[in-house]
Design an enzyme around this catalytic site. Structure first.
Site, mmCIF file in Angstrom:
data_model
loop_
_atom_site.group_PDB
_atom_site.id
_atom_site.type_symbol
_atom_site.label_atom_id
_atom_site.label_comp_id
_atom_site.label_asym_id
_atom_site.label_seq_id
_atom_site.Cartn_x
_atom_site.Cartn_y
_atom_site.Cartn_z
ATOM 1 C CB SER A 78 -0.868 -0.018 1.255
ATOM 2 O OG SER A 78 -1.375 1.268 1.519
ATOM 3 C CE1 TYR A 131 -4.176 -2.011 4.723
ATOM 4 C CE2 TYR A 131 -3.546 0.243 4.211
ATOM 5 C CZ TYR A 131 -3.922 -1.018 3.798
ATOM 6 O OH TYR A 131 -4.029 -1.303 2.456
#
Ligand SMILES: NC(=O)c1ccc[n+]([C@@H]2O[C@H](COP(=O)([O-])OP(=O)(O)OC[C@H]3O[C@@H](n4cnc5c(N)ncnc54)[C@H](O)[C@@H]3O)[C@@H](O)[C@H]2O)c1
Length: 330
Positions: A128, A153
């Site tokens: 990501s 995350y």
């Protein structure tokens, strides 16, 4: 014919990738646990589009279920694995950290072990843009330092990259990590801003605009992301740097053209023909002010540069949204 495992096949990107690979004639095994992080009926509806297509089969499984994943890899001999299943979302990682550990860390080790023991030829996995944290050097390059994640995350995605590199080094497993930049499009994710804005504006409700609309995101249309993944699948990494002899590679997949949130809202308003009532709010913890992908490596290695503008991409999304949910824009 390649036999490919796509995890997260009922998810947003996994669904689109699965469609594309089936069109290419691949034998595709989809895996998803259909969890309720967001509307399960949307996941089921995506799956219904895939089921019945020639070459597709599906396993409802949790990545964190070590026995079941080991068994799956034993039964099927996958040529390629694309791991997209994960607990996504930056903000939710402040509320439910354990979900990220279970799916993104425990689950990812199970995938790595499965690949290692069944001699998978290439593992492609979702990382990501969030790994760049508050990086201020733009555009974000895969050579930039990513040691300062600001959400669990992001930390879990950075951990995936480190774990994959280790398996590439120790066992010669070719792995490629893809840092996606704010992916949007039809059949999208209801927890993402463009989706929430559309829903709220159509319902005549106010929208929450964080950082007063001033953050910039490299919004990337899902078809471009899928094109990037499909090309990368066929590009098996080679040992290529002095620092590392592992067959391991990282690419950014982003539009290379950041857009201010307030401008994205303007496009949604224009497509709907409705003005939004905006709650202008400060930045949320874990969020970053800007993302901006340097895609030179992607262009050099697989000859592809994402390029869909938000005007085109958001219009496609609004067309899908209003038809899927049977609501009508002005
Ligand atoms: N959409 C984006 O903007 C974006 C940006 C950067 C990275 N990513 C990454 O790309 C991947 C795909 O994202 P997406 O937007 O399609 O998200 P998504 O939530 O729509 O898809 C993920 C799918 O994985 C499934 N899943 C989650 N945990 C699982 C588990 N333990 N076992 C089995 N299935 C599980 C979910 O049910 C879901 O269907 C994720 O890894 C995400 O972190 C997405």
């Amino acid at each position: 014919m390649q036999k490919i495992l796509v995890t997260g096949a009922a998810g947003f990107i996994g669904f689109h990738l699965s469609q594309s690979l089936l069109e290419r004639g691949n034998c595709l095994i989809g895996l998803d646990n259909l969890n309720d992080y967001y509307d399960v009926s949307l996941k089921k509806a995506r799956l219904a589009q895939l089921e019945g297509k020639s070459g597709f089969s599906f396993h409802k499984l949790d990545l964190a279920n070590r026995q079941a994943i080991t068994q799956l890899f034993k039964e099927e001999q996958f040529d390629v694995v694309v791991n997209l299943a994960a607990q996504a979302g930056v903000r939710y990682s402040l509320q439910n950290p354990h979900a990220y550990v279970d799916s993104n860390l425990v689950g990812f080790v199970n995938i790595l072990e499965g690949c290692r023991h069944s001699q998978v030829k290439h593992l492609v996995f979702a990382s990501s843009s969030s790994v760049y944290g508050k990086n201020t050097k733009i555009p974000f390059s895969v050579d930039d330092n990513v040691d300062h994640p600001i959400s669990l995350y992001a930390a879990s995605k950075k951990a995936n990259e480190l774990m994959a590199h280790t398996y590439s080094h120790l066992y010669g497993l070719p792995t490629t990590g893809l840092r996606f930049f704010t992916v949007y499009g039809i059949w999208g994710r209801p927890d993402m801003a463009y989706f929430k804005f559309t829903k709220a504006i159509l319902a005549g409700e106010p929208i929450d605009v964080f950082n007063y609309g001033k953050m910039r995101r490299d919004f990337t249309y899902v078809d471009d992301v899928v094109e990037g993944i499909v090309r990368v699948i066929d590009k098996i990494p080679q040992p290529n740097t002095d620092m590392s002899t592992a067959p391991y590679k990282i690419y950014n997949i982003g539009n290379n053209q950041p857009v201010e949130l307030i401008d994205l809202i303007q496009v949604v308003e224009d497509c709907l023909g409705i003005k939004a009532e905006k709650n202008l709010l400060p930045m949320q913890p874990g969020d970053v002010p800007m993302t901006y992908a340097d895609v030179d490596d992607l262009v050099n290695d697989v000859g592809f540069r994402p390029s869909t503008s938000i005007d085109v991409g958001i219009q496609k999304f609004i067309n899908w949204y209003t038809s899927y949910y049977q609501v009508f824009a002005a």
